[in-house]
Design a protein around this motif. Structure first.
Motif, PDB file in Angstrom:
ATOM      1  N   LEU A 180      33.950  43.946  39.829  1.00  0.00           N
ATOM      2  CA  LEU A 180      34.599  43.233  38.732  1.00  0.00           C
ATOM      3  C   LEU A 180      34.233  41.751  38.755  1.00  0.00           C
ATOM      4  CD1 LEU A 180      38.138  44.822  38.968  1.00  0.00           C
ATOM      5  CD2 LEU A 180      36.312  45.410  37.379  1.00  0.00           C
ATOM      6  N   THR A 181      34.185  41.171  37.591  1.00  0.00           N
ATOM      7  CA  THR A 181      33.981  39.734  37.447  1.00  0.00           C
ATOM      8  C   THR A 181      35.326  39.088  37.145  1.00  0.00           C
ATOM      9  OG1 THR A 181      33.632  39.856  35.055  1.00  0.00           O
ATOM     10  CG2 THR A 181      31.678  40.169  36.460  1.00  0.00           C
ATOM     11  N   TRP A 182      35.360  37.769  37.212  1.00  0.00           N
ATOM     12  CA  TRP A 182      36.590  37.061  36.833  1.00  0.00           C
ATOM     13  C   TRP A 182      36.909  37.320  35.364  1.00  0.00           C
ATOM     14  CZ3 TRP A 182      40.059  35.533  40.068  1.00  0.00           C
ATOM     15  CH2 TRP A 182      39.693  35.221  41.381  1.00  0.00           C
ATOM     16  N   GLU A 183      35.878  37.480  34.534  1.00  0.00           N
ATOM     17  CA  GLU A 183      36.105  37.767  33.116  1.00  0.00           C
ATOM     18  C   GLU A 183      36.789  39.127  32.947  1.00  0.00           C
ATOM     19  OE1 GLU A 183      33.128  36.655  34.347  1.00  0.00           O
ATOM     20  OE2 GLU A 183      33.262  34.613  33.565  1.00  0.00           O
ATOM     21  N   ASP A 184      36.379  40.118  33.749  1.00  0.00           N
ATOM     22  CA  ASP A 184      37.032  41.429  33.704  1.00  0.00           C
ATOM     23  C   ASP A 184      38.515  41.306  34.048  1.00  0.00           C
ATOM     24  OD1 ASP A 184      34.567  42.770  33.212  1.00  0.00           O
ATOM     25  OD2 ASP A 184      34.178  42.959  35.371  1.00  0.00           O
ATOM     26  N   VAL A 185      38.800  40.542  35.083  1.00  0.00           N
ATOM     27  CA  VAL A 185      40.180  40.355  35.538  1.00  0.00           C
ATOM     28  C   VAL A 185      40.999  39.641  34.469  1.00  0.00           C
ATOM     29  CG1 VAL A 185      41.615  39.152  37.236  1.00  0.00           C
ATOM     30  CG2 VAL A 185      39.582  40.426  37.986  1.00  0.00           C
ATOM     31  N   GLU A 186      40.427  38.609  33.857  1.00  0.00           N
ATOM     32  CA  GLU A 186      41.131  37.883  32.801  1.00  0.00           C
ATOM     33  C   GLU A 186      41.422  38.782  31.603  1.00  0.00           C
ATOM     34  OE1 GLU A 186      38.795  34.408  31.971  1.00  0.00           O
ATOM     35  OE2 GLU A 186      39.185  33.552  33.941  1.00  0.00           O
ATOM     36  N   PHE A 226      37.425  43.618  43.489  1.00  0.00           N
ATOM     37  CA  PHE A 226      37.885  42.397  42.831  1.00  0.00           C
ATOM     38  C   PHE A 226      37.091  41.181  43.303  1.00  0.00           C
ATOM     39  CE2 PHE A 226      41.309  45.406  42.474  1.00  0.00           C
ATOM     40  CZ  PHE A 226      41.726  45.218  41.160  1.00  0.00           C
ATOM     41  N   PRO A 227      36.906  40.194  42.426  1.00  0.00           N
ATOM     42  CA  PRO A 227      36.097  39.025  42.792  1.00  0.00           C
ATOM     43  C   PRO A 227      36.683  38.217  43.946  1.00  0.00           C
ATOM     44  CG  PRO A 227      37.112  38.715  40.618  1.00  0.00           C
ATOM     45  CD  PRO A 227      37.385  40.119  41.042  1.00  0.00           C
ATOM     46  N   TRP A 228      37.994  38.261  44.151  1.00  0.00           N
ATOM     47  CA  TRP A 228      38.582  37.503  45.252  1.00  0.00           C
ATOM     48  C   TRP A 228      38.396  38.202  46.599  1.00  0.00           C
ATOM     49  CZ3 TRP A 228      41.502  39.079  41.029  1.00  0.00           C
ATOM     50  CH2 TRP A 228      42.285  40.222  41.208  1.00  0.00           C
ATOM     51  N   LYS A 229      37.844  39.405  46.586  1.00  0.00           N
ATOM     52  CA  LYS A 229      37.602  40.100  47.844  1.00  0.00           C
ATOM     53  C   LYS A 229      36.184  39.864  48.361  1.00  0.00           C
ATOM     54  CE  LYS A 229      41.254  43.425  47.598  1.00  0.00           C
ATOM     55  NZ  LYS A 229      41.655  44.798  47.658  1.00  0.00           N
ATOM     56  N   ARG A 230      35.454  39.069  47.657  1.00  0.00           N
ATOM     57  CA  ARG A 230      34.123  38.691  48.112  1.00  0.00           C
ATOM     58  C   ARG A 230      33.944  37.198  47.827  1.00  0.00           C
ATOM     59  NH1 ARG A 230      33.568  41.552  43.273  1.00  0.00           N
ATOM     60  NH2 ARG A 230      32.525  40.356  41.674  1.00  0.00           N
ATOM     61  N   LEU A 231      33.666  36.463  48.832  1.00  0.00           N
ATOM     62  CA  LEU A 231      33.460  35.021  48.706  1.00  0.00           C
ATOM     63  C   LEU A 231      31.967  34.771  48.744  1.00  0.00           C
ATOM     64  CD1 LEU A 231      34.768  32.264  48.437  1.00  0.00           C
ATOM     65  CD2 LEU A 231      35.003  32.192  50.918  1.00  0.00           C
ATOM     66  N   ASN A 232      31.400  34.527  47.588  1.00  0.00           N
ATOM     67  CA  ASN A 232      29.951  34.332  47.497  1.00  0.00           C
ATOM     68  C   ASN A 232      29.481  33.146  48.318  1.00  0.00           C
ATOM     69  OD1 ASN A 232      29.696  36.512  45.725  1.00  0.00           O
ATOM     70  ND2 ASN A 232      30.117  35.219  43.953  1.00  0.00           N
TER      71      ASN A 232
END
Length: 171
Positions: free
Chosen positions: A18-24, A161-167
């Motif tokens: 998921l991207t932050w856009e997906d989450v939003e 989820f994007p918060w589960k991976r810190l690029n």
């Protein structure tokens, strides 16, 4: 782990990043449905850890600063993906610090798979005499045994989820 619960986790059909856009978008869908129902909670309760970011997003979007946390531990260890190391049943490891008697409550988590966590929270909060409790998750899997009042999207895949991976950071 409880084999019945494991069966729910194994039903996921692959994974989706998921991207932050997906989450939003998912959070926006929840807000739209809550407005349609004219549900305005007095208090938002996040299920830590996974519900912290979704609850904060909804809290800001609704202008509701009454955000509290309870911690429910179902996973024994942190793993990415659907192959989780789960307890037989979820346990409450941090109780709610706020009196919710007579209040309209929104409980937020990132997703519902089997529904065991949300059932545990529902039972726990029911003993605290709120006037109403509704549940919201960003993502719902179709086989859950607990139907949340609000969800952003339904998915057969396991959301990452994007918060589960810190690029850019090696973990």
């Amino acid at each position: 782990m409880n084999h019945i619960i494991q069966d729910y986790y194994e039903k996921s059909e692959g994974e989706t990043q998921l991207t932050w856009e997906d989450v939003e978008k998912a959070a926006g869908n929840i807000i739209t449905r809550m407005r349609r129902d004219q549900f305005a909670p007095d208090i938002i309760i996040s299920i830590a850890r996974s519900g912290l970011i979704p609850a904060a997003l909804l809290s800001y979007a609704m202008g509701n600063k009454q955000l509290y946390v309870i911690k429910i531990d179902f996973s024994k260890t942190q793993k990415v993906g659907k192959n989780q190391d789960l307890r037989h049943t979820p346990i409450i490891s941090q109780e709610l610090s706020k009196d919710i008697e007579g209040l309209k409550v929104l409980v937020v988590d990132e997703m519902v798979v089997s529904g065991a966590t949300l059932r545990t929270v529902s039972t726990y909060l029911g003993m605290k005499n709120p006037s109403e409790v509704k549940f919201a998750v960003l993502y719902k899997q179709p086989w859950t045994q607990f139907e949340p009042d609000y969800y952003g999207e339904e998915t057969r895949a396991w959301p990452i989820f994007p918060w589960k991976r810190l690029n850019g950071v090696n973990t």
